[in-house]
Design an enzyme around this catalytic site. Structure first.
Site, PDB file in Angstrom:
ATOM      1  N   VAL A 181       2.853 -15.367  31.272  1.00 45.85           N
ATOM      2  CA  VAL A 181       1.530 -14.739  31.101  1.00 45.85           C
ATOM      3  C   VAL A 181       0.800 -14.675  32.434  1.00 45.85           C
ATOM      4  O   VAL A 181       0.138 -13.689  32.777  1.00 45.85           O
ATOM      5  CB  VAL A 181       0.706 -15.515  30.057  1.00 45.85           C
ATOM      6  CG1 VAL A 181      -0.719 -14.984  29.999  1.00 45.85           C
ATOM      7  CG2 VAL A 181       1.367 -15.421  28.689  1.00 45.85           C
ATOM      8  N   ALA A 182       0.925 -15.749  33.229  1.00 43.40           N
ATOM      9  CA  ALA A 182       0.249 -15.774  34.530  1.00 43.40           C
ATOM     10  C   ALA A 182       0.806 -14.715  35.465  1.00 43.40           C
ATOM     11  O   ALA A 182       0.084 -14.180  36.312  1.00 43.40           O
ATOM     12  CB  ALA A 182       0.398 -17.159  35.151  1.00 43.40           C
ATOM     13  N   ILE A 193       1.964 -11.758  34.656  1.00 41.43           N
ATOM     14  CA  ILE A 193       1.658 -10.380  34.242  1.00 41.43           C
ATOM     15  C   ILE A 193       0.293  -9.965  34.793  1.00 41.43           C
ATOM     16  O   ILE A 193      -0.710 -10.634  34.528  1.00 41.43           O
ATOM     17  CB  ILE A 193       1.668 -10.262  32.708  1.00 41.43           C
ATOM     18  CG1 ILE A 193       3.071 -10.558  32.172  1.00 41.43           C
ATOM     19  CG2 ILE A 193       1.215  -8.873  32.275  1.00 41.43           C
ATOM     20  CD1 ILE A 193       3.139 -10.669  30.669  1.00 41.43           C
ATOM     21  N   GLU A 253      -2.534  -8.480  34.155  1.00 43.81           N
ATOM     22  CA  GLU A 253      -3.256  -7.881  33.025  1.00 43.81           C
ATOM     23  C   GLU A 253      -4.425  -7.014  33.467  1.00 43.81           C
ATOM     24  O   GLU A 253      -4.917  -6.170  32.716  1.00 43.81           O
ATOM     25  CB  GLU A 253      -3.747  -8.985  32.073  1.00 43.81           C
ATOM     26  CG  GLU A 253      -4.722  -9.988  32.686  1.00 43.81           C
ATOM     27  CD  GLU A 253      -3.992 -11.146  33.353  1.00 43.81           C
ATOM     28  OE1 GLU A 253      -4.660 -12.080  33.791  1.00 43.81           O
ATOM     29  OE2 GLU A 253      -2.750 -11.097  33.441  1.00 43.81           O
ATOM     30  N   ASP A 313      -2.581  31.248  42.731  1.00 36.35           N
ATOM     31  CA  ASP A 313      -2.838  32.646  42.399  1.00 36.35           C
ATOM     32  C   ASP A 313      -3.532  33.299  43.584  1.00 36.35           C
ATOM     33  O   ASP A 313      -4.115  32.626  44.432  1.00 36.35           O
ATOM     34  CB  ASP A 313      -3.714  32.714  41.146  1.00 36.35           C
ATOM     35  CG  ASP A 313      -3.829  34.119  40.594  1.00 36.35           C
ATOM     36  OD1 ASP A 313      -2.962  34.954  40.916  1.00 36.35           O
ATOM     37  OD2 ASP A 313      -4.783  34.392  39.847  1.00 36.35           O
ATOM     38  N   ASP A 363      -5.905  31.488  35.963  1.00 36.63           N
ATOM     39  CA  ASP A 363      -7.160  31.723  35.250  1.00 36.63           C
ATOM     40  C   ASP A 363      -6.988  32.513  33.960  1.00 36.63           C
ATOM     41  O   ASP A 363      -7.884  32.556  33.134  1.00 36.63           O
ATOM     42  CB  ASP A 363      -8.170  32.449  36.155  1.00 36.63           C
ATOM     43  CG  ASP A 363      -7.625  33.770  36.688  1.00 36.63           C
ATOM     44  OD1 ASP A 363      -6.468  34.128  36.346  1.00 36.63           O
ATOM     45  OD2 ASP A 363      -8.337  34.443  37.455  1.00 36.63           O
ATOM     46  N   ASP A 373      -1.288  32.572  32.506  1.00 39.40           N
ATOM     47  CA  ASP A 373      -1.022  31.423  33.376  1.00 39.40           C
ATOM     48  C   ASP A 373      -0.850  30.117  32.602  1.00 39.40           C
ATOM     49  O   ASP A 373      -0.391  29.119  33.176  1.00 39.40           O
ATOM     50  CB  ASP A 373      -2.170  31.245  34.378  1.00 39.40           C
ATOM     51  CG  ASP A 373      -2.315  32.436  35.307  1.00 39.40           C
ATOM     52  OD1 ASP A 373      -1.276  32.951  35.752  1.00 39.40           O
ATOM     53  OD2 ASP A 373      -3.453  32.857  35.573  1.00 39.40           O
ATOM     54  N   ASN A 410      -0.021 -12.805  41.532  1.00 41.01           N
ATOM     55  CA  ASN A 410       0.541 -13.355  40.297  1.00 41.01           C
ATOM     56  C   ASN A 410       1.952 -13.906  40.499  1.00 41.01           C
ATOM     57  O   ASN A 410       2.293 -14.987  40.022  1.00 41.01           O
ATOM     58  CB  ASN A 410       0.562 -12.281  39.199  1.00 41.01           C
ATOM     59  CG  ASN A 410      -0.837 -11.929  38.731  1.00 41.01           C
ATOM     60  OD1 ASN A 410      -1.792 -12.115  39.468  1.00 41.01           O
ATOM     61  ND2 ASN A 410      -0.953 -11.441  37.512  1.00 41.01           N
ATOM     62  N   GLU A 440       2.014 -17.233  42.233  1.00 44.96           N
ATOM     63  CA  GLU A 440       1.770 -18.400  41.382  1.00 44.96           C
ATOM     64  C   GLU A 440       3.077 -18.933  40.794  1.00 44.96           C
ATOM     65  O   GLU A 440       3.331 -20.150  40.774  1.00 44.96           O
ATOM     66  CB  GLU A 440       0.807 -18.034  40.255  1.00 44.96           C
ATOM     67  CG  GLU A 440      -0.605 -17.707  40.731  1.00 44.96           C
ATOM     68  CD  GLU A 440      -1.478 -17.242  39.576  1.00 44.96           C
ATOM     69  OE1 GLU A 440      -1.046 -17.397  38.416  1.00 44.96           O
ATOM     70  OE2 GLU A 440      -2.568 -16.726  39.832  1.00 44.96           O
TER      71      GLU A 440
END
Length: 846
Positions: free
Chosen positions: A307-308, A310, A312, A354, A737, A741, A802, A805
């Site tokens: 978990v550490a 990852i 997040e 274009d 446009d 297209d 991370n 660690e």
């Protein structure tokens, strides 16, 4: 009753062949029974709506990503670990934050897919609601959905064409259709009933066809329906969009994050597994209360490490960076509709742009005027026009009625253009042979046009020429209110001349005329193609004498050579003439268009935006290749390409700031590891849609990699070009446009729609340019590169923190188990740093 197929080649067949193959009657139309039978075979004339994907499927799709799955797993494990450790409500904090971030990202993804679906739904709005149909011998109005192949329809001004139609009877002198939404053409197209011999002609060249969703702008005609529903040109576009939606649209950043997630998951699994395995010998430690509890204890440690490891916070960082990028881009006229477009734009290696409205202003302007100064030609140099013609350069690149008129030979501005006889009558003719209108919009501070682009160009020229002697009055034109100034000269000439009759333009004559009266005198004013006008002229109005003088054969040859020179420069050339008629004449006819007096001719063009050349130079030097893709003709496309520097293979550029900007973008691209392609455009080399179709696969690949001007293209050509470039590893940005297209915009890595474009194009695109300017794309690319680099630096920081660690923890366990002396030294160091000098010395602190 044998079946028949709707016709793909109706343009290449005669009218008799078309009716015979469709088994239709041009006089009676189809019978009601036959219509019912054909509707059972071919269905209704509608674009079917694709079944919508259920909302829950859209939501689940957003979580079908490896890194997202890892984050979900981290949230769940973090929650159970918190509960197991009796953390109470704190056990919900980290999982809650992770889930909030994932829900926010999923919401953005769902919104993006919903917008893409709207692009297809919007196509239905271009279909006609009703149609005037000949059935059972009577003309009646039916819902357009009830049309079937073989129906005879009548089309008039303002009608939206209900199906793909082969024209067979044009009532009146001309029939024009605005088909810009399908072909990108800025002008309405003059239609005919003549067979087009080229079997595989592009839509622009099928002048005997009228397509579903386009609008009649002039004339009246009848045609027979040859295609309905999905078998129309607009139906094929919807089919192409459906096909594109089924392809992989993974962005470069997502691909890199997927790769990162795969590597990260394997690395975490290996390290955490090693941590658990290394501690097998400690499972039986009495402190754990048994072998099983010891195994669970170290499993918790391994899971906690996972978990550490990852990151997040990564989705939050990415989303925040992209969101801030959208705000910056909005200030630079690039409105971002999907967050992923920001980073994709930064990875762009090829821009397919274009021409009309993006590279050019989409404003047709008169840039040159040629009049006759004298009919006398110098004996020394009879082939030079300098001694008998006077050419003027007209400044300006907008509808604003201001801009200097200068002599090209001397490059000196003309003080009072309207005091010169030829220019004065040129302005009068331009004002009277004209159905357009110019107005000033106070809210936008710009001039707006109503009418055909060529007529608006003549209208603006007449305003620039001005009025004779007006500058000597107290209220000069420059001091007029903008709304009054927009049409001041046109209003003046309409007040001086009463228009009493018009001879409409047609394809055979290539001209139109207006009969006007002033003070009892009737004058015919004419405009048209220079070859048609000059053929009917016997005199010419000269600047030197201000009277009509006979045209000599030598002068005629010089004039022909001069307007051909204009045409070779890809200028649209128009000639203007006049003829006095008897005062009693109140109606003009074709026979009156003989014995004309030539006033001169002018060259007009949709000018390139002045800032585009610099932007192309910056792109080239920064390793971004620019490709022009247009539905316009080849000569015009090449001329614009030359003007903006797409043929500058040396890549030197022409602006002093180019090298600075280019070096900055190149350095950023190199730092981010983005592809560098360079420019590969050979001088004066381009390719048309027909040429592209005739190539084999290898030749198409070579063309996609080496040619920078594709002209006269259709929607499938644009999509095919994007597919070839992406297959070669390029990150492609496509601009557009029109409805035509939309498939290419969806297929490209980054679709860029114009702010003035259709709703279909905007829904299909990732970014909308508020100012329709190519230079804004380059600015947005530079901003995207900076954002891409920021995201990459954030990812490096978070991953290094991370993973650090885990590695530190793994190293600690390794030393703990195998190197007791290292542990003792480590503890002594901590105590020494804390002020407890128990040990006599510590390594590094002697």
């Amino acid at each position: 009753q044998t079946q028949f197929l709707p016709m793909e080649d109706a343009h290449a067949k005669t009218i008799a062949e078309v009716f015979a193959q469709l088994r239709a009657n041009p006089v009676e139309g189809l019978s009601s029974e036959e219509v019912k039978r054909r509707r059972k075979i071919w269905g209704t004339n509608e674009l079917p709506c694709r079944p919508k994907k259920p909302f829950w499927k859209l939501v689940l799709k957003q979580f079908d990503d490896l890194l997202v799955k890892i984050l979900i797993a981290a949230a769940v494990i973090s929650f159970f670990l918190g509960v197991a450790n009796d953390e109470g409500s704190y056990a919900l904090v980290e999982p809650g934050v992770i889930l909030i971030i994932l829900v926010a990202n999923a919401s953005v993804g769902v919104l993006t897919e919903t917008n893409a679906a709207k692009a297809i739904e919007e196509l239905g709005s271009y279909q006609a609601d009703v149609a005037t149909v000949l059935r059972d011998g009577n003309l009646r109005v039916f819902p357009s959905a009830e049309l079937v192949p073989g129906d005879v329809v009548e089309l008039a001004v303002g009608d939206k064409i209900p199906a793909d139609v082969r024209l067979w009877n044009i009532k009146g002198s001309s029939f024009r259709v605005d088909q810009a939404l399908l072909t990108g053409e800025s002008d309405s197209v003059l239609k005919s009933v003549e067979v087009i011999s080229i079997l595989r002609a592009v839509l622009q060249d099928k002048t005997c066809m009228a397509y579903s969703g386009t609008v009649v702008t002039a004339g009246r005609a009848r045609g027979v329906v040859v295609g309905t529903g999905m078998r129309t040109a607009i139906g094929k576009i919807q089919d192409a969009m459906n096909s594109v939606d089924n392809t992989d649209d993974t962005t470069p950043l997502k691909r890199k994050l997927d790769e990162f997630g795969t590597v990260l998951s394997k690395l975490i699994a290996v390290i955490c597994g090693l941590v658990w395995i290394v501690n097998i010998g400690h499972f039986s430690d009495p402190a754990h209360g048994g072998m099983l509890r010891g195994a669970i204890h170290y499993l918790k440690i391994a899971v906690a490490l996972a978990v550490a490891a990852i990151p997040e916070g990564l989705p939050a960082v990415v989303t925040t960076c992209l969101a801030l990028g959208t705000r910056k881009m909005a200030k630079k006229n690039a409105i971002v509709r999907t967050l992923s477009a920001v980073e994709t734009l930064g990875c762009t290696s090829v821009i397919c742009s274009d021409k009309t409205g993006t590279v050019t202003t989409n404003i047709m302007m008169v840039t040159q005027v040629c009049v006759v100064n004298s009919v006398e030609i110098s004996v020394e140099n009879q082939t030079s026009p300098a001694n008998c013609l006077t050419e003027y350069k007209v400044a300006g690149n907008s509808y604003a009625p201001d801009g200097n008129i200068s002599e090209i030979l001397t490059d000196k501005p003309v003080d009072r253009p309207a005091n010169l006889a030829s220019l004065l009558h040129f302005a009068i003719c331009s004002s009277l042979c004209n159905e357009s209108f110019l107005s000033y919009d106070r809210t936008t501070g710009s001039f707006k046009k109503i009418g055909e682009s060529t007529e608006v160009a003549l209208r603006v020229l007449a305003e620039k020429i001005g009025l004779p002697g007006f500058d000597n009055m107290t209220r000069a034109l420059a001091h007029l209110d903008m709304e009054e100034r927009a049409t001041y000269c046109a209003t003046y000439w309409r007040g001086q001349f009463e228009r009493v009759s018009t001879v409409e333009f047609d394809r055979d004559r290539k001209m139109m005329s207006v009969l006007a009266k002033r003070k009892g005198q009737s004058i015919l004013f004419t405009k048209g193609s220079p070859e048609a006008i000059l053929r009917r002229c016997t005199q010419v109005l000269t600047n030197s004498k201000g009277v009509a003088e006979p045209i000599t054969s030598q002068l005629r040859e010089i004039l022909i050579e001069r307007y051909q020179t204009y045409a070779r420069k890809s200028l649209r050339v128009l000639a203007l003439a006049m003829r006095p008629l008897i005062s009693e004449q109140d109606r003009a006819c074709v026979e009156d268009e003989d014995g004309l007096t030539l006033l001169g001719f002018c060259g007009m063009v949709d000018p390139p935006r002045p800032e585009v050349k610099k932007a192309v130079d910056v792109c080239r030097a920064a390793g971004i290749r620019v490709v022009m893709v247009t539905g316009d003709n080849k000569l015009t496309a090449e001329a614009v390409a030359n003007h903006v520097g797409l043929d500058d293979i040396m890549g030197g550029g022409s602006h002093p700031t180019t090298s600075i900007l280019a070096r900055k973008m190149t350095a950023e691209a190199a730092a981010a590891g983005l592809p560098m392609t360079g420019i590969l455009f050979p001088p004066k080399k381009s390719c048309t849609g027909q040429d592209f179709d005739a190539m084999d696969l290898q030749a198409q690949n070579d063309a996609a990699s080496s040619i920078s001007v594709f002209s006269r293209v259709e929607p499938q050509h644009k999509t095919r070009l994007v597919e070839l470039l992406k297959a070669r590893g390029q990150v492609v940005a496509m601009t557009g446009d029109g409805v035509n297209d939309a498939p290419a915009l969806r297929c490209a890595d980054i679709g860029i729609a114009m702010g003035s474009g259709t709703a279909v194009a905007k829904y299909a695109a990732d970014i909308v340019l508020a100012d329709d300017n190519f230079a804004s794309i380059v600015t947005a690319v530079a901003e995207g590169r900076a954002i891409f680099i920021n995201i990459k630096q954030f990812v490096r920081y978070m991953v290094s923190s991370n993973i650090g660690e885990i590695l530190a923890f793994a190293l600690f366990f390794y030393q703990l188990l195998f190197h007791q002396r290292f542990l003792n030294t480590f503890v002594d160091c901590i105590l020494w740093r804390g002020g407890l000098h128990i040990h006599s010395g510590c390594p590094g602190y002697a």
